[in-house]
Design an enzyme around this catalytic site. Structure first.
Site, PDB file in Angstrom:
ATOM      1  N   GLU A  21       0.813  -1.223   0.000  1.00 23.14           N
ATOM      2  CA  GLU A  21       0.000   0.000   0.000  1.00 23.14           C
ATOM      3  C   GLU A  21       0.845   1.271   0.000  1.00 23.14           C
ATOM      4  OE1 GLU A  21      -3.627   1.558   2.784  1.00 23.14           O
ATOM      5  OE2 GLU A  21      -3.639  -0.521   2.128  1.00 23.14           O
ATOM      6  N   ASP A  33      -2.611  -3.373   3.062  1.00 20.31           N
ATOM      7  CA  ASP A  33      -2.933  -3.432   4.490  1.00 20.31           C
ATOM      8  C   ASP A  33      -4.043  -4.445   4.711  1.00 20.31           C
ATOM      9  OD1 ASP A  33      -1.041  -1.588   5.062  1.00 20.31           O
ATOM     10  OD2 ASP A  33      -2.392  -0.043   5.826  1.00 20.31           O
ATOM     11  N   TYR A  88      -0.852  -4.153  13.893  1.00 27.02           N
ATOM     12  CA  TYR A  88      -1.807  -3.471  13.011  1.00 27.02           C
ATOM     13  C   TYR A  88      -2.799  -2.639  13.825  1.00 27.02           C
ATOM     14  CZ  TYR A  88      -5.163  -2.814   9.221  1.00 27.02           C
ATOM     15  OH  TYR A  88      -6.001  -2.264   8.284  1.00 27.02           O
TER      16      TYR A  88
END
Length: 611
Positions: free
Chosen positions: A7, A103, A305
């Site tokens: 990303e 992601d 994350y």
């Protein structure tokens, strides 16, 4: 050749290093049988109204509602984006396999799927799905690549969300701008932003219309301890004075002394919203600032994350926790190891494992935000503050419960020929601080809400049931207090629970399913309201502007302003993600709803105008 796409360039280069793709072609890396490239976030977007129909290029009430027969995507009109897309398409055209390294969330899935659609990808696609960017996690992720089809429902939820936002936002914004803004004021309407604004406006009105009222509290001091009447407050002074007269000069007698031992569990691990809430309360950081900071910590491999809505870890994380603790133990800032003394008592023994922390059934795509065990280096002050909260919360969940005793003392005064008047005093004694030790040396409070006072922590003298003596009664006049303005912290909580004020952690977790907006999108929604000049900051408080208030006052459709109804939409989107709801049904419902909204507004014969 296997083509991997990330990303961001920084993430792509990290992946390339792990894979041995060391030849730099500026827009991609190559080597060892891999080509690794990247997007810059979104490269594609849904087409604008004018892309579907010439008549939709111009704002006109007659053209509403605008509902394309089929939604399409296009490249964002930016030279850098177009150049990068051309590189990606060339790599895709010659690929034997594509590995989606976007992601690992709904937005990341949507970004990469749209690029693949635009590039007309034909070859097989697999998915890298990881919760941290450590070298170990990347290697493990590539050893266990998943099929792209496993994430079809995630993509469908993302595209349904995007189409729903387009249908409502494009149509309602034009509708209200043309009808009530009269082309002088663009009135932005959004599926999430408008009910969020409605929450702030409603609170603003409650404050503006608030009229303080006096009340009186009867209390007394016995043995230097304040006791308060259990009968509650008096709404007029005369009643309070009568009660005061009844007890003045009469002896005070202790009628009950109850001591109870209790425990307090450690706070749960952070999800994104609770981290944003604490950062706003403790440091004044905006939700967007916290999100950007923790995203950086994730990309630099220091935390996991961030865009998560669970406060649990899956059971497979438990064996990794000792190594994470060791990484924190070795962490040093300016030659100081801040976590070493906190971790030392946990060393040499098995870390405790509870369902409050480890519960695979409560984890879907990603677990709670925790440190990775990689000792952080080169942190800014803001990054250090955010990392510190995450680290302390992680350490604290392995500490024992806090043990304390609460003492409730009831005393009474017996007026002549009347029922006794009771008074109460409470105290709290910490028997074993447990997990509170973790926070003892830091100027951060572990509490999750700023509206509920802690239990009275004063220590009480020893009282015996039946003892009696003189006392000093008082009648104190107080005033009712107005509601508090929303802060970003309390607004995030309100968005999380569809406008309901909830203190209890378990109940709040249950209401998350019906919250408005996704955890990762709420910061952007709040910033949008600022940019539209619908709200403003006054220190930490959020206030609605005149334009924001006028807009909400003009909107009569509850569908647009109700946090609860919007929360139901969000629940449907989550159900799409979990194979429980049909995306076509969600989109069709919105189409019907916007048709009704347009019809209702166009038949409004009032002459309203929002400046």
């Amino acid at each position: 050749m296997k083509v991997c796409i990330a990303e961001k360039p920084s993430v792509g280069r990290d992946i390339a290093r792990i894979l041995g793709a060391t030849t730099d072609h500026r827009s991609y890396m190559e080597g060892n049988g891999y080509q690794v490239t990247w997007t810059f976030g979104h490269l594609c977007e849904l087409k604008e109204p004018g892309d579907y129909c010439e008549n939709w290029k111009h704002w006109s009430l007659a053209a509403l509602p605008m509902i394309p027969p089929r939604f399409g995507i296009k490249l964002i009109d930016d030279k850098r984006i177009k150049e990068q897309f051309n590189v990606i398409k060339k790599l895709y055209d010659n690929a034997d396999e594509i590995i989606n390294c976007g992601d690992a969330g709904q937005e990341g899935e949507l970004i990469q799927r749209w690029v693949m659609q635009k590039a007309n990808v034909k070859c097989p696609v697999r998915r890298l799905w990881i919760s941290s960017m450590t070298d170990e996690a990347i290697r493990d992720g590539f050893a266990h690549l998943r099929e792209q089809s496993d994430y079809e429902s995630l993509y469908l939820a993302g595209v349904s969300r995007a189409i729903g936002d387009w249908i409502l936002g494009m149509n309602a914004t034009r509708l209200y701008t043309l009808k009530y803004g009269r082309n002088h004021q663009v009135l932005s309407i959004g599926r999430v932003q408008t009910p969020t604004l409605a929450l702030i406006v409603q609170r603003q009105k409650e404050i503006d219309n608030f009229k303080p009222e006096p009340y009186w509290v009867l209390s007394t001091v016995y043995r230097d301890t304040l006791f308060t009447a259990t009968s509650g407050k008096f709404t007029n002074k005369e009643d309070g004075e009568k009660a005061f007269a009844l007890i003045d000069g009469k002896p005070f007698t202790i009628t009950s002394v109850v001591k109870k031992n209790n425990t307090e569990q450690p706070r749960q691990l952070y999800d994104l919203t609770s981290l944003q809430v604490d950062c706003n309360r403790k440091f004044g950081y905006s939700a967007e600032m916290t999100l950007n900071t923790v995203q950086t910590l994730y990309e630099r491999k220091f935390t996991t994350y961030p865009r998560v809505d669970t406060q649990y870890l899956s059971d497979d994380i438990y064996p990794k926790c000792p190594d994470i603790m060791n990484g924190l133990f070795m962490t040093s800032f300016a030659n100081n190891r801040p976590y070493a003394e906190l971790i030392r008592p946990l060393g040499g023994k098995k870390l405790k494992k509870t369902k409050r922390v480890f519960d695979t059934s409560k984890v879907t795509d990603h677990h709670a935000i925790i440190p990775t065990g990689v000792p952080p280096r080169g942190l800014t002050d803001v990054e250090l503050n955010v990392f510190n909260l995450i680290a302390l919360r992680f350490i604290s969940v392995f500490y024992p419960d806090c043990k304390f005793a609460t003492t409730t003392v009831i005393g009474s005064v017996q007026p002549d020929d009347r029922k006794p008047i009771d008074f109460k005093a409470t105290g709290k004694e910490i028997l074993d601080p447990g997990w509170h030790v973790v926070y003892g040396m830091y100027d951060v409070s572990p509490t999750d809400n700023d509206t509920k006072a802690d239990n009275d922590t004063r220590s009480l003298p020893h009282f015996e049931k039946g003892e009696s003596g003189p006392h000093k009664p008082t009648l104190t006049e107080k005033m009712t207090t107005q509601p508090k303005h929303y802060t970003e912290a309390s607004l995030l909580r309100a968005m999380e629970t569809a406008g309901k004020f909830v203190e209890d952690e378990e109940l709040r977790a249950a209401l998350k399913e019906n919250g408005i907006g996704r955890p990762s999108s709420r910061a952007g929604i709040i910033e949008t309201l600022f940019k539209r000049h619908y709200i403003r900051r006054k220190r930490k408080s959020l206030e609605a502007t005149e334009t924001g208030i006028a807009l909400i006052d003009t909107i009569k459709e509850k569908l647009l302003t109700s946090a609860e109804l919007t929360g139901i939409w969000e629940k449907k989107l989550r159900d799409i993600e979990h194979h429980k709801y049909d995306p076509a049904m969600f989109v069709n419902e919105l189409k019907k709803q916007i048709e009704n909204i347009v019809k209702d507004v166009l038949t409004d014969s009032s002459n309203k105008y929002i400046e």
